[in-house]
Design a protein around this motif. Structure first.
Motif, PDB file in Angstrom:
ATOM      1  N   ALA A  85       0.824  -1.226   0.000  1.00  0.00           N
ATOM      2  CA  ALA A  85       0.000   0.000   0.000  1.00  0.00           C
ATOM      3  C   ALA A  85       0.850   1.266   0.000  1.00  0.00           C
ATOM      4  O   ALA A  85       0.312   2.368   0.111  1.00  0.00           O
ATOM      5  CB  ALA A  85      -0.992   0.023   1.158  1.00  0.00           C
ATOM      6  N   MET A  87       2.756   2.887   2.053  1.00  0.00           N
ATOM      7  CA  MET A  87       2.553   3.816   3.169  1.00  0.00           C
ATOM      8  C   MET A  87       3.857   4.214   3.844  1.00  0.00           C
ATOM      9  O   MET A  87       3.874   5.096   4.692  1.00  0.00           O
ATOM     10  CB  MET A  87       1.612   3.190   4.208  1.00  0.00           C
ATOM     11  CG  MET A  87       0.199   3.014   3.712  1.00  0.00           C
ATOM     12  SD  MET A  87      -0.914   2.456   5.032  1.00  0.00           S
ATOM     13  CE  MET A  87      -0.341   0.784   5.258  1.00  0.00           C
ATOM     14  N   HIS A  89       5.448   2.326   5.878  1.00  0.00           N
ATOM     15  CA  HIS A  89       5.416   1.769   7.232  1.00  0.00           C
ATOM     16  C   HIS A  89       6.265   0.501   7.323  1.00  0.00           C
ATOM     17  O   HIS A  89       6.414  -0.221   6.338  1.00  0.00           O
ATOM     18  CB  HIS A  89       3.982   1.404   7.620  1.00  0.00           C
ATOM     19  CG  HIS A  89       3.073   2.563   7.773  1.00  0.00           C
ATOM     20  ND1 HIS A  89       1.741   2.427   8.116  1.00  0.00           N
ATOM     21  CD2 HIS A  89       3.280   3.893   7.657  1.00  0.00           C
ATOM     22  CE1 HIS A  89       1.174   3.621   8.186  1.00  0.00           C
ATOM     23  NE2 HIS A  89       2.088   4.522   7.900  1.00  0.00           N
ATOM     24  N   ARG A 117     -14.241   3.179   3.436  1.00  0.00           N
ATOM     25  CA  ARG A 117     -13.037   3.852   2.957  1.00  0.00           C
ATOM     26  C   ARG A 117     -13.309   5.293   2.532  1.00  0.00           C
ATOM     27  O   ARG A 117     -12.389   6.093   2.445  1.00  0.00           O
ATOM     28  CB  ARG A 117     -12.368   3.053   1.846  1.00  0.00           C
ATOM     29  CG  ARG A 117     -13.117   2.973   0.543  1.00  0.00           C
ATOM     30  CD  ARG A 117     -12.323   2.126  -0.465  1.00  0.00           C
ATOM     31  NE  ARG A 117     -10.977   2.626  -0.610  1.00  0.00           N
ATOM     32  CZ  ARG A 117      -9.907   1.853  -0.876  1.00  0.00           C
ATOM     33  NH1 ARG A 117     -10.043   0.565  -1.048  1.00  0.00           N
ATOM     34  NH2 ARG A 117      -8.711   2.398  -1.009  1.00  0.00           N
ATOM     35  N   VAL A 121      -9.854   6.946   6.001  1.00  0.00           N
ATOM     36  CA  VAL A 121      -8.661   6.671   5.190  1.00  0.00           C
ATOM     37  C   VAL A 121      -7.976   5.381   5.637  1.00  0.00           C
ATOM     38  O   VAL A 121      -7.489   4.593   4.813  1.00  0.00           O
ATOM     39  CB  VAL A 121      -7.678   7.857   5.265  1.00  0.00           C
ATOM     40  CG1 VAL A 121      -6.356   7.499   4.611  1.00  0.00           C
ATOM     41  CG2 VAL A 121      -8.279   9.089   4.611  1.00  0.00           C
ATOM     42  N   LYS A 122      -7.950   5.129   6.941  1.00  0.00           N
ATOM     43  CA  LYS A 122      -7.252   3.952   7.462  1.00  0.00           C
ATOM     44  C   LYS A 122      -7.884   2.654   6.966  1.00  0.00           C
ATOM     45  O   LYS A 122      -7.185   1.667   6.729  1.00  0.00           O
ATOM     46  CB  LYS A 122      -7.241   3.985   8.992  1.00  0.00           C
ATOM     47  CG  LYS A 122      -6.365   5.082   9.580  1.00  0.00           C
ATOM     48  CD  LYS A 122      -6.365   5.026  11.089  1.00  0.00           C
ATOM     49  CE  LYS A 122      -5.449   6.098  11.673  1.00  0.00           C
ATOM     50  NZ  LYS A 122      -5.443   6.068  13.157  1.00  0.00           N
ATOM     51  N   GLN A 125      -6.690   2.107   3.470  1.00  0.00           N
ATOM     52  CA  GLN A 125      -5.300   1.647   3.479  1.00  0.00           C
ATOM     53  C   GLN A 125      -5.219   0.155   3.796  1.00  0.00           C
ATOM     54  O   GLN A 125      -4.405  -0.575   3.218  1.00  0.00           O
ATOM     55  CB  GLN A 125      -4.489   2.446   4.496  1.00  0.00           C
ATOM     56  CG  GLN A 125      -4.254   3.893   4.088  1.00  0.00           C
ATOM     57  CD  GLN A 125      -3.563   4.692   5.178  1.00  0.00           C
ATOM     58  OE1 GLN A 125      -3.678   4.380   6.365  1.00  0.00           O
ATOM     59  NE2 GLN A 125      -2.852   5.744   4.786  1.00  0.00           N
ATOM     60  N   LYS A 126      -6.074  -0.290   4.714  1.00  0.00           N
ATOM     61  CA  LYS A 126      -6.077  -1.713   5.071  1.00  0.00           C
ATOM     62  C   LYS A 126      -6.467  -2.570   3.868  1.00  0.00           C
ATOM     63  O   LYS A 126      -5.805  -3.571   3.561  1.00  0.00           O
ATOM     64  CB  LYS A 126      -7.051  -1.950   6.226  1.00  0.00           C
ATOM     65  CG  LYS A 126      -7.114  -3.393   6.709  1.00  0.00           C
ATOM     66  CD  LYS A 126      -8.038  -3.518   7.914  1.00  0.00           C
ATOM     67  CE  LYS A 126      -7.899  -4.876   8.578  1.00  0.00           C
ATOM     68  NZ  LYS A 126      -8.709  -4.972   9.817  1.00  0.00           N
ATOM     69  N   ASP A 128      -6.254  -1.739   0.714  1.00  0.00           N
ATOM     70  CA  ASP A 128      -5.201  -1.622  -0.296  1.00  0.00           C
ATOM     71  C   ASP A 128      -3.995  -2.493   0.060  1.00  0.00           C
ATOM     72  O   ASP A 128      -3.356  -3.092  -0.820  1.00  0.00           O
ATOM     73  CB  ASP A 128      -4.762  -0.167  -0.446  1.00  0.00           C
ATOM     74  CG  ASP A 128      -5.844   0.718  -1.060  1.00  0.00           C
ATOM     75  OD1 ASP A 128      -6.808   0.162  -1.629  1.00  0.00           O
ATOM     76  OD2 ASP A 128      -5.717   1.954  -0.954  1.00  0.00           O
ATOM     77  N   PHE A 129      -3.668  -2.557   1.337  1.00  0.00           N
ATOM     78  CA  PHE A 129      -2.566  -3.389   1.814  1.00  0.00           C
ATOM     79  C   PHE A 129      -2.829  -4.856   1.453  1.00  0.00           C
ATOM     80  O   PHE A 129      -1.955  -5.553   0.909  1.00  0.00           O
ATOM     81  CB  PHE A 129      -2.450  -3.230   3.334  1.00  0.00           C
ATOM     82  CG  PHE A 129      -1.208  -3.806   3.959  1.00  0.00           C
ATOM     83  CD1 PHE A 129      -0.130  -2.999   4.277  1.00  0.00           C
ATOM     84  CD2 PHE A 129      -1.129  -5.154   4.271  1.00  0.00           C
ATOM     85  CE1 PHE A 129       1.008  -3.530   4.881  1.00  0.00           C
ATOM     86  CE2 PHE A 129      -0.002  -5.697   4.869  1.00  0.00           C
ATOM     87  CZ  PHE A 129       1.070  -4.870   5.174  1.00  0.00           C
TER      88      PHE A 129
END
Length: 262
Positions: A85, A87, A89, A117, A121-122, A125-126, A128-129
């Protein structure tokens, strides 16, 4: 070679160094994968772990957030990482044992509180990850591999305390479960824990918000051990160490174990 592997979201390796050392001393897994280390790699307290026989470590870290580490009694080498994703991270790291087995340690984003979504946003992201994980597995066709970690999804109805009550709660929504299933199918991953323990409720996480987690027992199985089909039949001895949740100043997750005869 037989080895025992454990995965544990430790929720700060520096704060809970003593708990990690206790698990190492009491249970002695050959490989221990930690998530949410919340520490730069150079500040992970390796001295005590090395004294307990964990001489090897492959890790990715961040100050105060995320972070994944693979601690091992067995020699291993760094096998890279993926920024799913995109990010930036520290949520994935891989290591290779001398027998060629690759261990992937993953920390999937929690996804916030609202399963939408468009407003959260989080959560996007999850998803997309997980999509990036799926695409990577399709491209790589992993073999002789084990994937562990806090995947932050309880996929089965008996992986949560109340299926109907949690259908709109992040970690058990149908869209998350579907995304996780797509990633699992893309790599043909076998859920080792459920291969060993196919029936009954299993949890690896209990919220800090519950005043009496043990009596209420409102748990979820968020922590997983998967293996590729070529080695999944070598796995056995799966267990979840529920009592660890009752240790002093615990993580809200407990360790999940499996043994592999390879």
């Amino acid at each position: 070679m037989a080895f025992t592997l454990a995965t544990w979201n430790i929720n700060s390796v520096r704060l809970r160094e003593g708990l990690v050392a206790k698990l190492m001393a009491d249970e002695g897994p050959d490989v221990l994968c930690l998530q949410e280390c919340k520490s730069p790699v150079e500040k992970i307290p390796v001295e005590q772990f090395q004294a307990l026989g964990y001489r090897w470590m492959v890790a990715r870290g961040q100050k105060g957030y995320n972070g994944v580490a693979i601690l091992s009694k067995l020699p291993l080498e760094d096998a890279g990482d993926r920024d799913y994703a995109k990010m930036g991270h520290a949520r994935h790291v891989a290591a290779r044992l001398e027998n060629g087995v690759v261990i992937h340690n993953c920390y999937v984003p929690a996804g916030g509180d609202i399963p939408d979504r468009e407003v959260n946003v989080k959560f996007g992201q999850k998803l997309d990850f997980l999509t990036d994980m799926r695409d990577a597995f399709l491209a790589d066709n992993p073999q002789k591999s084990i994937l562990v970690g806090d995947l932050n999804i309880a996929p089965r109805e008996d992986d949560v305390w109340n299926h109907k009550a949690l259908l709109k709660i992040v970690s058990h929504t149908p869209i998350e479960v579907a995304h996780l299933a797509e990633a699992q199918e893309a790599g043909k991953w076998v859920d080792v824990t459920r291969q060993d323990i196919p029936e009954g409720r299993l949890y690896s996480w209990w919220s800090y918000r519950s005043p009496d987690w043990d009596a209420a027992d409102k748990g979820r199985r968020l922590d997983h051990i998967w293996a590729t089909p070529d080695i999944s039949n070598a796995a056995h001895g799966s267990r979840i160490l529920r009592p660890v949740r009752g240790w002093e100043q615990p993580s809200d997750h407990v360790p999940v174990f499996a043994t592999f005869d390879l």
